[in-house]
Design a protein around this motif. Structure first.
Motif, PDB file in Angstrom:
ATOM      1  N   UNK A   1      76.873 101.012  24.835  1.00  0.00           N
ATOM      2  CA  UNK A   1      76.656 100.675  26.242  1.00  0.00           C
ATOM      3  C   UNK A   1      77.274  99.313  26.547  1.00  0.00           C
ATOM      4  N   UNK A   2      77.855  99.209  27.717  1.00  0.00           N
ATOM      5  CA  UNK A   2      78.547  97.990  28.137  1.00  0.00           C
ATOM      6  C   UNK A   2      77.584  97.100  28.914  1.00  0.00           C
ATOM      7  N   UNK A   3      76.768  96.342  28.190  1.00  0.00           N
ATOM      8  CA  UNK A   3      75.798  95.443  28.803  1.00  0.00           C
ATOM      9  C   UNK A   3      76.232  93.999  28.591  1.00  0.00           C
ATOM     10  N   UNK A   4      76.097  93.182  29.640  1.00  0.00           N
ATOM     11  CA  UNK A   4      76.400  91.768  29.451  1.00  0.00           C
ATOM     12  C   UNK A   4      75.193  91.088  28.796  1.00  0.00           C
ATOM     13  N   UNK A   5      75.336  89.834  28.464  1.00  0.00           N
ATOM     14  CA  UNK A   5      74.284  89.122  27.733  1.00  0.00           C
ATOM     15  C   UNK A   5      72.988  89.047  28.536  1.00  0.00           C
ATOM     16  N   UNK A   6      73.089  88.811  29.833  1.00  0.00           N
ATOM     17  CA  UNK A   6      71.894  88.732  30.676  1.00  0.00           C
ATOM     18  C   UNK A   6      71.147  90.060  30.698  1.00  0.00           C
ATOM     19  N   UNK A   7      71.880  91.161  30.793  1.00  0.00           N
ATOM     20  CA  UNK A   7      71.253  92.485  30.781  1.00  0.00           C
ATOM     21  C   UNK A   7      70.617  92.782  29.429  1.00  0.00           C
ATOM     22  N   UNK A   8      71.290  92.409  28.373  1.00  0.00           N
ATOM     23  CA  UNK A   8      70.759  92.615  27.028  1.00  0.00           C
ATOM     24  C   UNK A   8      69.478  91.819  26.818  1.00  0.00           C
ATOM     25  N   UNK A   9      69.468  90.583  27.304  1.00  0.00           N
ATOM     26  CA  UNK A   9      68.296  89.727  27.140  1.00  0.00           C
ATOM     27  C   UNK A   9      67.063  90.265  27.860  1.00  0.00           C
ATOM     28  N   UNK A  10      67.249  91.033  28.938  1.00  0.00           N
ATOM     29  CA  UNK A  10      66.132  91.601  29.678  1.00  0.00           C
ATOM     30  C   UNK A  10      65.474  92.760  28.937  1.00  0.00           C
ATOM     31  N   UNK A  11      66.237  93.446  28.109  1.00  0.00           N
ATOM     32  CA  UNK A  11      65.723  94.626  27.406  1.00  0.00           C
ATOM     33  C   UNK A  11      64.583  94.256  26.463  1.00  0.00           C
ATOM     34  N   UNK A  12      63.692  95.212  26.185  1.00  0.00           N
ATOM     35  CA  UNK A  12      62.681  94.961  25.150  1.00  0.00           C
ATOM     36  C   UNK A  12      63.381  94.556  23.848  1.00  0.00           C
ATOM     37  N   UNK A  13      62.782  93.659  23.105  1.00  0.00           N
ATOM     38  CA  UNK A  13      63.408  93.090  21.900  1.00  0.00           C
ATOM     39  C   UNK A  13      63.952  94.151  20.951  1.00  0.00           C
ATOM     40  N   UNK A  14      63.222  95.246  20.782  1.00  0.00           N
ATOM     41  CA  UNK A  14      63.669  96.286  19.844  1.00  0.00           C
ATOM     42  C   UNK A  14      64.889  97.061  20.321  1.00  0.00           C
ATOM     43  N   UNK A  15      65.286  96.877  21.567  1.00  0.00           N
ATOM     44  CA  UNK A  15      66.485  97.548  22.071  1.00  0.00           C
ATOM     45  C   UNK A  15      67.660  96.593  22.274  1.00  0.00           C
ATOM     46  N   UNK A  16      67.439  95.315  22.098  1.00  0.00           N
ATOM     47  CA  UNK A  16      68.508  94.354  22.352  1.00  0.00           C
ATOM     48  C   UNK A  16      69.682  94.505  21.388  1.00  0.00           C
TER      49      UNK A  16
END
Length: 153
Positions: free
Chosen positions: A28-43
């Motif tokens: 998935x093409x997620x930027x750092x801000x989007x990745x940081x929002x995800x639950x820790x186990x999905x980052x």
């Protein structure tokens, strides 16, 4: 069901991780801000999304049902569900080789549940979910005291 949203969508994120891992993909093409929002186990998720249309639809249906309450909508937005839903939509578009279309206006929740599990149903339901997640609460014209939008007619 509305009273359970707070329990299901608690800070442990167990329920969300179980659902989102079905539609998430390591590519998935997620930027750092989007990745940081995800639950820790999905980052730093290294798995691949499910190809089972029935499972995909059930997950999207479940996420959309969580949008019935303000708590659910806010929790899904805060957990970065929009970014994963967007990427899932792109993947569905690539699968059908026609490209993904943009989110459509959400339908009433009572009209949402369909027994169809074909890819088109999954995509239509996903667009409804995205349509809710990209709106601010003030844009939804829902009274703050309303416990669930299922009560709207």
């Amino acid at each position: 069901m509305e009273t359970l949203h707070a329990d299901l969508l608690d800070d442990s994120d167990d329920f969300l991780v179980a659902l989102l891992s079905v539609i998430a993909d390591a590519n998935d093409n997620l930027d750092q801000e989007e990745t940081d929002k995800l639950p820790a186990r999905l980052q730093y998720f290294e798995g691949h999304r499910s190809t089972d249309d029935v499972l995909r639809k059930k997950v999207v249906d479940s996420l959309y049902q969580c949008c019935a309450t303000r708590h659910g909508r806010e929790r899904l937005r805060a957990a970065g569900v929009y970014a994963l839903a967007r990427e899932f939509d792109r993947a569905i578009g690539a699968e059908r080789e026609g490209g993904a279309s943009g989110p459509s206006a959400p339908k009433a929740l009572k009209d949402f549940t369909s027994e169809r599990s074909d890819p088109e149903a999954v995509e239509a339901n996903l667009h409804n979910l995205i349509g809710v997640l990209i709106r601010y609460e003030s844009e939804m014209c829902v009274a703050p005291e309303l416990e669930s939008i299922r009560e709207l007619e």
